[in-house]
Design a protein around this motif. Structure first.
Motif, short mmCIF file in Angstrom:
data_model
loop_
_atom_site.label_atom_id
_atom_site.label_comp_id
_atom_site.label_asym_id
_atom_site.label_seq_id
_atom_site.Cartn_x
_atom_site.Cartn_y
_atom_site.Cartn_z
N THR B 70 0.15 -10.23 -5.01
CA THR B 70 -0.27 -9.05 -4.24
C THR B 70 -1.14 -9.47 -3.05
N ILE B 71 -2.08 -10.34 -3.29
CA ILE B 71 -2.99 -10.73 -2.20
C ILE B 71 -2.24 -11.47 -1.09
N ILE B 72 -1.43 -12.46 -1.47
CA ILE B 72 -0.69 -13.23 -0.45
C ILE B 72 0.25 -12.33 0.33
N THR B 73 0.92 -11.42 -0.38
CA THR B 73 1.86 -10.53 0.30
C THR B 73 1.13 -9.56 1.22
N LEU B 74 0.01 -9.04 0.75
CA LEU B 74 -0.76 -8.10 1.58
C LEU B 74 -1.24 -8.78 2.86
N ILE B 75 -1.60 -10.02 2.77
CA ILE B 75 -2.16 -10.71 3.94
C ILE B 75 -1.07 -11.25 4.87
N TRP B 76 -0.06 -11.89 4.30
CA TRP B 76 0.89 -12.61 5.15
C TRP B 76 2.33 -12.09 5.14
N ASN B 77 2.63 -11.16 4.26
CA ASN B 77 4.04 -10.75 4.17
C ASN B 77 4.13 -9.24 4.01
N TRP B 78 3.20 -8.50 4.58
CA TRP B 78 3.19 -7.05 4.39
C TRP B 78 4.15 -6.40 5.36
N ASN B 79 5.12 -5.71 4.84
CA ASN B 79 6.15 -5.13 5.69
C ASN B 79 6.57 -3.80 5.08
N ARG B 80 6.34 -2.71 5.80
CA ARG B 80 6.64 -1.38 5.24
C ARG B 80 8.12 -1.22 4.93
N PHE B 251 11.89 -10.73 1.60
CA PHE B 251 12.16 -10.92 0.17
C PHE B 251 12.21 -12.40 -0.21
N THR B 252 12.73 -13.22 0.71
CA THR B 252 12.75 -14.66 0.44
C THR B 252 11.32 -15.17 0.25
N LEU B 253 10.45 -14.70 1.14
CA LEU B 253 9.06 -15.14 1.05
C LEU B 253 8.38 -14.57 -0.20
N LEU B 254 8.67 -13.31 -0.48
CA LEU B 254 8.07 -12.67 -1.66
C LEU B 254 8.50 -13.39 -2.94
N ASN B 255 9.80 -13.67 -3.05
CA ASN B 255 10.28 -14.35 -4.27
C ASN B 255 9.71 -15.76 -4.39
N GLY B 256 9.59 -16.43 -3.24
CA GLY B 256 8.96 -17.76 -3.26
C GLY B 256 7.52 -17.68 -3.73
N THR B 257 6.82 -16.66 -3.24
CA THR B 257 5.41 -16.48 -3.64
C THR B 257 5.29 -16.27 -5.15
N VAL B 258 6.17 -15.41 -5.68
CA VAL B 258 6.11 -15.13 -7.12
C VAL B 258 6.42 -16.40 -7.93
N ALA B 259 7.46 -17.14 -7.48
CA ALA B 259 7.83 -18.37 -8.21
C ALA B 259 6.67 -19.35 -8.23
N GLY B 260 5.98 -19.46 -7.11
CA GLY B 260 4.83 -20.37 -7.03
C GLY B 260 3.73 -19.97 -8.00
N ALA B 261 3.37 -18.68 -7.98
CA ALA B 261 2.30 -18.22 -8.88
C ALA B 261 2.72 -18.41 -10.34
N LEU B 262 4.01 -18.22 -10.58
CA LEU B 262 4.50 -18.38 -11.96
C LEU B 262 4.42 -19.83 -12.44
N ILE B 263 4.56 -20.76 -11.50
CA ILE B 263 4.43 -22.18 -11.90
C ILE B 263 3.02 -22.42 -12.44
#
Lengths: 279, 371
Positions: B70-80, B251-263
């Protein structure tokens, strides 16, 4: 020439008398009646209708699930290892082996595992008819009228749980048989028995041999207490065939007369009949 | 054809997210221990024997992923247009999960009134207004009874019938977004052979169902250390590749972000787990899998992307059906990972094999989506 049940039906009775636990023998299947617990929509094994194998498997699952340390993942009894009793059971083992069997029986009873009288009779008869006549008893027995659609549908899906003593007492499924004509595979039906006349009971005739009628049943005698009941065998000595069932000598666990509670139940029953399945 | 810059950026997000999660994971663990948000043996009969070591392990470890993403997306990948709704739906589901987790620990035991009791009260209650109220609320009582027949009875926390309503809302948000905000071309679904098939407003129930089903599936699969986390990494990597090939940048960035946090999460979650995902992570990430699958128009591939989760939930459904309808068990115990535990498989063996099966199916899904 004695008239007996088919070998697979006799094997089923033996399995109830000594449940198929690996590493523990002589565990007699306890009696369980769902009337008090009122479990609905449950596994058939949890409402007193399970086969010996079902009961053994469910005991293993409950033991593992609640960490009772009674069986391992292979279904092998852990107690015989600790107590030093020989695996496999059998009539020759005493002491530790009997203790293991007692522990397992207590576990079964505490967890509501066992079989009721109609469940036991149905399981045995199903094997008998399958082997002798290639008939699927559960499909052939008429349990509920199709007019009561919902009940009929439930009974079609779960026949085992819906077959009761009344099913065997129904003229649609069975017919009355005289004492002298009784043979293996017939059932002795007791309707409205007990002190309050609020119970039914059923026995299955396993062998007839001139002067004897041997039977098997699942029952709970009051004198056996909380942990003594279960599947049992007895016989009726035909001392006076013309006197009807109550005029004969009933022997079970070495007890006769009213000390034999099966006989007492037969005596208290409003209806006591020998019946034979029509197919 | 595929932008190498995009996947490079997505991998950067992945690395950054993983590092960020690794950094604050000890803080989260400390927080969970401090406020005793842990599995309690007294509330959980499974916390005995060889599972006894799991008692005292913090739950709500899924917060690590939810908060980082949520934080990373809000700061760098926020897109309505793209990340707004997936993050919103994930947050709603995660909030529901968090409430359930907390109530399971700190809430009072709840006793549900049975249908029979309600019917009795309708007859015997001394106030006629209360009797009328019970009559009016009878459909709700029926709904509760019907749902409870197929759900578990935790005794604490949010009950199944309440959970389903919240999840419906979490599914309705993306459904509304997709149908009304993303335009006409989203009123069809992609199929591997036939291409786009218009389904009109049916997309709404489909999205709601996909979100609810997947969220619950992940929740059910989260029963062994590392299982859900590891499988999720594979799923989100698959989704990352699929959104990359579909050219969906956010979505590519969002999915990458989630995969990273999941690691980072899975690093701490493998046996013996330092913390467990909890409903907060399972419901939130489950909803996100479904929404991201739908958002890149690969709805039909969600069962492959969440293969092991779907296997787990289907095993539960089948077990309940067999139990209720036929009176016997299909598995020794459901979900299916418990069946293998009963067969004597070690936890590690089950988890590894499930990961591998899941990875194969996700690769298959990626391959199908590229055709």
């Amino acid at each position: 020439m004695p008239n007996t049940l088919s070998p697979s039906a006799l094997r089923t009775i033996n399995d109830y008398l000594s449940l198929p636990f690996r590493g523990a023998g002589n565990v007699r299947c306890p009696y369980f009646n769902n009337a008090r617990r009122g479990r609905r929509g449950q596994l058939s094994v949890l409402v007193g209708k399970g086969s010996p194998r079902d009961i053994a498997e469910e005991a293993q699952i409950i033991s593992l699930q609640y960490h009772k340390q009674l069986f391992d993942h292979e279904g092998c009894c852990l107690h015989h290892r600790q107590s030093g009793a020989p695996p496999g059971g059998g009539g020759e083992q005493h002491g530790a082996g009997e203790e293991v069997a007692r522990d397992i029986r207590k576990f079964l009873i505490d967890n509501g595992l066992g079989v009721d009288c109609s469940g036991f009779v149905t399981r045995v008869l199903a094997q008998h008819f399958l082997e002798t006549k290639n008939v699927n008893l559960l499909k052939r027995l008429r349990v509920v009228s199709p007019a009561r659609f919902w009940r009929w549908l439930v009974a079609k899906l779960r026949p085992m749980e819906n077959i009761s003593v009344s099913t065997y007492a129904s003229d649609e499924n069975t017919e009355k048989v005289k004492l002298e004509n009784a043979r293996a595979g017939d059932v002795i039906v007791m309707l409205r028995t007990g002190q309050r006349r609020d119970r039914n009971h059923i026995l299955i005739i396993t062998e007839t041999d001139g002067g004897f009628i041997r039977y098997g049943c699942a029952r709970a005698w009051g004198c056996e207490g909380k942990y003594g009941h279960g599947v049992s065998e007895g016989f009726i000595r035909l001392v006076n065939p013309k006197a009807g069932l109550l005029g004969q000598e009933w022997v079970e666990l070495g007890k006769t007369g009213e000390a034999n509670e099966t006989f007492l139940e037969a005596k208290q029953a409003k209806t006591l009949e020998i019946r034979r399945l029509k197919f | 054809m595929f932008s190498p810059d995009l996947i490079q950026t997505a991998l950067l997000y992945l690395i950054f997210s993983a590092l960020g999660a690794f950094i604050w994971a000890p803080l989260l663990t400390k927080f969970l221990y401090k406020y005793k948000i842990t599995r309690r043996a007294e509330f959980d009969f499974t916390m005995k024997g060889d599972r006894g070591c799991k008692a005292g392990t913090p739950i709500m470890g899924g917060l690590l992923v939810i908060a980082t993403v949520t934080i990373i997306t809000l700061i760098w990948n926020w897109n309505r247009e793209s990340t707004y709704v997936p993050i919103g739906a994930m947050a709603v589901s995660a909030l529901l999960g968090a409430a359930d987790d907390l109530l399971n620990i700190f809430g009072k035991p709840r006793r549900e009134r049975t249908l029979k009791q309600t019917l009795t009260l309708i007859r015997v209650h001394k106030f006629w207004r209360t009797r009328v109220w019970y009559v009016l609320s009878l459909p709700w009582a029926f709904y509760k009874r019907a749902v409870s027949a197929f759900g578990s009875h935790p005794g604490r926390g949010i009950q199944v019938h309440e959970k389903l309503l919240f999840q419906f809302v979490a599914g309705a948000i993306p459904a509304w977004w997709i149908y009304y905000k993303l335009g006409e071309h989203w009123h069809s679904i992609w199929t591997p052979v036939l291409g786009q098939i218009p389904i009109g407003w049916w997309i709404i129930p489909l999205v709601i169902f996909a979100v609810m089903f997947t969220a619950n599936a992940v929740n059910i699969a989260d029963g062994l250390d590392g299982l859900a986390g590891g499988a999720m990494i594979i799923t989100f990597l698959g989704l990352m590749v699929m959104s990359w090939t579909a050219g969906r940048e956010s979505f590519t960035l969002l999915n990458g972000t989630v995969a990273g946090a999941l690691i980072a999460y899975t690093y701490f979650n493998v046996k013996p787990a330092r913390f467990q995902m909890g409903d907060v992570g399972a419901l939130g990430l489950g909803a996100l899998v479904a929404i991201n699958g739908i958002a890149i128009n690969r709805t039909l591939l969600i069962p492959l992307l969440g293969f092991i989760f779907y296997v787990e939930i289907v095993s539960v459904i089948l077990q309940v059906c067999f139990r209720r309808l036929l009176g016997r068990r299909l598995f020794k115990m459901a979900p299916v990972h418990h069946h293998f535990e009963f067969k004597g498989w070690s936890e590690e063996k089950i988890v590894m094999r499930f990961w591998l099966m899941h990875a194969f199916m996700v690769i298959l899904a990626v391959w199908i989506s590229m055709n």
